[in-house]
Design an enzyme around this catalytic site. Structure first.
Site, mmCIF file in Angstrom:
data_model
loop_
_atom_site.group_PDB
_atom_site.id
_atom_site.type_symbol
_atom_site.label_atom_id
_atom_site.label_comp_id
_atom_site.label_asym_id
_atom_site.label_seq_id
_atom_site.Cartn_x
_atom_site.Cartn_y
_atom_site.Cartn_z
ATOM 1 N N GLY A 20 0.823 -1.195 0.000
ATOM 2 C CA GLY A 20 0.000 0.000 0.000
ATOM 3 C C GLY A 20 0.862 1.252 0.000
ATOM 4 O O GLY A 20 2.051 1.209 0.328
ATOM 5 N N CYS A 21 0.230 2.366 -0.341
ATOM 6 C CA CYS A 21 0.979 3.619 -0.431
ATOM 7 C C CYS A 21 1.464 4.059 0.945
ATOM 8 O O CYS A 21 2.666 4.288 1.152
ATOM 9 C CB CYS A 21 0.135 4.699 -1.109
ATOM 10 N N TYR A 22 0.544 4.171 1.887
ATOM 11 C CA TYR A 22 0.959 4.581 3.240
ATOM 12 C C TYR A 22 1.958 3.589 3.849
ATOM 13 O O TYR A 22 2.952 4.007 4.450
ATOM 14 C CB TYR A 22 -0.260 4.707 4.152
ATOM 15 N N MET A 46 6.965 10.665 -0.608
ATOM 16 C CA MET A 46 7.066 9.958 -1.898
ATOM 17 C C MET A 46 5.842 10.307 -2.739
ATOM 18 O O MET A 46 4.895 10.938 -2.259
ATOM 19 C CB MET A 46 7.169 8.445 -1.697
#
Lengths: 346, 346, 346, 346
Positions: free
Chosen positions: D149-151, D312
């Site tokens: 996942g992104c987080y 990011m």
């Protein structure tokens, strides 16, 4: 009519003072102070005021101002108000200082964090910290009001009840704050250019931001002992708004209802603090342009922490709006006069 | 107290009506109509109204509304108002329609551009086009007001005087318009998602936007003959604001002073139209949140054209604000009541 | 390897040159010129280049640069390149000037619009206007390239074919342009602060913007006679992107297919100019970060005008990308080398 | 040439996969899957790909895809990949799943947090968590990659070294995260409209966001014991970017140099993780469009905590970029192939 002078009328907080005071039924601005634009039409700098404000900008003549104004707002860089105020001024007029000069009781803390020599420490004791919901009574009789910082207003109002009631351990408080860009002021700096702020988020002043001791001092009063905490502000690509997300460990097992009852106890009679319904997170868009602070909380049983949240407009409740609220208290006005506008959305 | 009903209270224009009417000293909202949210708390949809509005959303019952309200605002999609209005309604209450249903006098033009059969063409003659600065007197006695479109309001006010005085050739008028995204409404469409609008500008409805015949009709009245023009709207990544930049060929040699005198002649007594000083271009930020329209112009001797510019808040003067202004005229209120708030900046 | 020197490497166009050249397989930057930041790490100014660029910023030593670089890009304020360039420099290296110094053939027009004395008018004849799609052949053999302005690139490419083919009357051309804020540069000015640009749109330089004569000159070549037109730029709250909406009267009755065929004739072999499908309006988001220009048009039979539209990234095709494209032509590289990246969305 | 199929090619992560793979020298997209747009031109949905992608969108035929593609990216809602994958598929092709279906090893945790029955728990053991910098070796031989996942990517990379080295007490970790709006996907929801997101910041999923157990699992591996923490995401008005600000108590007295040495030990050979210089805070603008994660930290001696920060691009390193990085590892490509583009600024 309360005759009002503003020093620093062309900064963002100063401009907001003008906007709010134009809608105040008992106030009249008699002095639009702005050293950078002396003798220029105020409305040529803030074109929104075209045909609404006819005055020219004036220099910072505190003596003349004290004679003409019932109250002076100083919306100026740190250090300026302290360098201008004196017994002669305060004996003739009220001063509401939007800078940090009189917010910290301990001159050493001020000088450490602000890297400035304090020019008028003799007034620190007398100055009243103008967080209206907490210090209403002391404000009413004051001559010199230290209008709270934007982050401290939002943080303190969101956290204060739980510290005061002993529900959270003050040593565990962490405040992660997010602010719109008007908080950075109107100075021409590369860092605040549109293209540098837009499409970006960053932390700044990590473990060193000057609002830290101000929040600590206020929460220390609630805790009855010194509080040391982490405070991290972030710059968000929007004009207005502050959101704080605060974390602390609970000192005992509590339910949603327990905590809600405490917030209600402190704020149910407060017009400007809105304790939201269960599971509704504060959002800056719902308070924009208004003097409201929206607060709420969420208990996390997995970590035994409570997450406290608060949202407000940094230029209103975080600066000019609270200053007007303080003025209203000082002059026996209805506390909400000039501040009843609903938030503007979208 | 004017009792107000709103149909479509949870759209952006409806929400703005609520915001403005809360600040109106002689109006009270008795009906928050919203078919999508019937029986839900209005403030749960528009959280800015938390603790300010206690009412629930209600269905669109025009008959019940006509009994309870002195005036009904319809902030609804095209076609709805025409389908609801009838003699019985109009004999009991006033209707201010924020949709396009009654703006065009020629039913065929309406049906061509809107691709809708008009459900109540019998009221087209009676309906008054609510551009207050132009039609003030007719508005006062009306039962049914066609509140002007956002682009037509800004365009007409910016161009009207020069057409009326014969200074520009109507056949050469080109209007290039730019609007914030609230103009696109609150419907959930991919095209209006944050990531689709942000960091983007585009034209839309090129040579086919439905506000074209509305502008043409109004300028035709000024010209005394049919006007056909180009109108191109653009979507801008901001919440509020419309800017129009209009071009036309001058019919004779004129100086800045000549043209300025004409604008002043039309607007110097108008509170809500501000003719800016020489060389100051209208900007949407200077009118945000207010009912002002800022207009100005520039003569280009190289091409013998004049560039006319106008800026306003599309939700205020372009929708809800003008609707309230119309209500004030209908009920003999001070025309600016509830609309005197200064623009908010930043 | 082409050795590249950049003067003005810390402006937005300079930074974009660095980004693009890092992805070019045959180019190497040997000089990061920036008078403001001499001896500071380039990556400390443009932190996106951390660990990608190790060099320090250097002063503007044109003589040293001419010895070390095969080509010098000057991404500097008007007047600087003209003051630095001379026969000695041009005999040793190529110069691609991103400023306006060599774009206008008539020195008087330059001096009138730029309010500057031209320091090197002797090179005006020799300089080649680097609009690659129009002047490809002349560019290949040049020593000094005048890289086109952002607005002129987008405007000329969108309008040129219809002027050249005599389909529109050049005397009726009106260009309404919209630009992101990076076009305003990285200088610290109040007008370009986040809070001044955000939530705002305005026209600027009305009837006086300095890109006007540049567009006129290029379209005059197409028309075979002098063209005078209206050009109005607007500032849009976004980082990148230019959209132009241009209007002109058709000289004869034409169909969509007729006009489309002309655009195709000029651009079907051009990689960087994309003629969109029928009824698709150019949008800046579809070209962001890339060297593409998207163009399209719409005929309005009601007014007998054609609306021409073009969208591009002002920092790429409008500045650094076109400069690299010119470099590729000068050095016999594949014209698209380093420029093939797809647009980034969202 | 690696033949690539994408399921979900018209979401934001899918679109980013297309952008990145177009720049990859050894990959070719053979299947643009998008159930919503079957048989429509891909470039008519993502107009940035006009003239770059000629293909039409195709349905989700996993069997056909497995025959045609060497690797399948599933950029789809939770649950879909698990419902499609089986031994037959995995014996013929590689699968890189950008959804959460195979990220959590404990099926019960998945089903609790995602409120879904897991359709293919038999592959949970085999699936490799594709956080390249941590699990590089296991990734190389995998058939099924759970793209993080992104987080979790940003959080884990920022915090992992200090947990692994025992410098911080895992029980004290608090992660306050901020994300651009592309993370919310391209679905048409009122909450994600431009006017709802712009000029606003809010927390969401407080104490309940589904990335929480994913971060906890990864940090548990580092700690060698279960980690429970607070994670609060916020929605920021920008298209791209994630910033995390994490707090934890230090387990011993350490200097800046001590902590810096640990970060360097983990990341100095990592191309995509950049440990910034002292006192430089990560900002999302410096990584936009690139696969970089910028990390840094600040020790606060007053509270004995360390503040860890990471920035990011959520669509690149947080989704499509890391997926391509995983593909490169799976197929023995240079890990950075197709991912070397510098961040785009502004």
């Amino acid at each position: 009519m309360i005759k009002v002078g503003i020093i620093g009328a062309t900064g963002y907080a100063g401009g907001e003072l003008v906007r709010l005071l134009l809608g105040h039924k008992d106030a009249e601005i008699v002095w639009y102070g702005s050293r950078s634009y002396v003798d220029q039409k105020y409305a040529s700098i803030y074109q929104n005021m075209f045909q609404l404000v006819d005055a020219n900008c004036m220099d910072d003549n505190m003596e003349a101002l004290a004679d003409q104004a019932d109250v002076i707002f100083t919306a100026t860089p740190q250090g300026l108000c302290a360098s201008l105020v004196n017994e002669g001024i305060l004996s003739r007029t009220k001063v509401i200082d939007l800078s940090a000069d009189f917010r910290l009781k301990d001159v050493k803390v001020y000088e450490d964090w602000y890297k400035l020599k304090h020019a008028a420490p003799q007034f620190l004791d007398e100055a009243v910290y103008g967080l209206c919901e907490i210090n209403r009574d002391s404000i009413k009789g004051a001559r010199l009001i230290a209008n709270p910082g934007c982050y401290p207003t939002c943080s303190t109002l969101s956290i204060y009840p739980l510290v005061k009631e002993g529900l959270i351990d003050p040593a565990t408080i962490i405040i992660d704050a997010k602010s719109g860009t008007s908080g950075a002021g109107r100075g021409a700096k590369t860092d605040n250019l549109y293209c540098e702020v837009n499409e970006n988020i960053k932390a700044y002043g990590v473990a060193s931001h000057r609002h830290t001791p101000e929040i600590e001092e206020q929460l220390s009063y609630a805790a009855g002992k010194p509080v040391v905490l982490n405070f991290t502000p972030h710059l968000v690509p929007m004009n207005r708004g502050i959101l704080i997300t605060a974390y602390a460990s609970l000192t005992k097992k509590v339910s949603y209802e327990d905590v809600k009852a405490i917030y209600d106890q402190y704020y149910e009679d407060e017009y400007f603090v809105r304790v939201l319904d269960k599971d509704i997170c504060p959002q800056t868009r719902w308070v924009e342009g208004s003097n409201f602070v929206d607060v709420n909380f969420k208990i996390d049983p997995r970590t035994n922490r409570v997450i406290m949240m608060g949202a407000m407009d940094n230029l209103v409740k975080g600066a000019a709006g609270q200053a007007v609220q303080n003025m209203n208290l000082l002059f026996g006005e209805d506390e909400a006069e000039g501040l009843r506008m609903a938030p503007i959305f979208p």
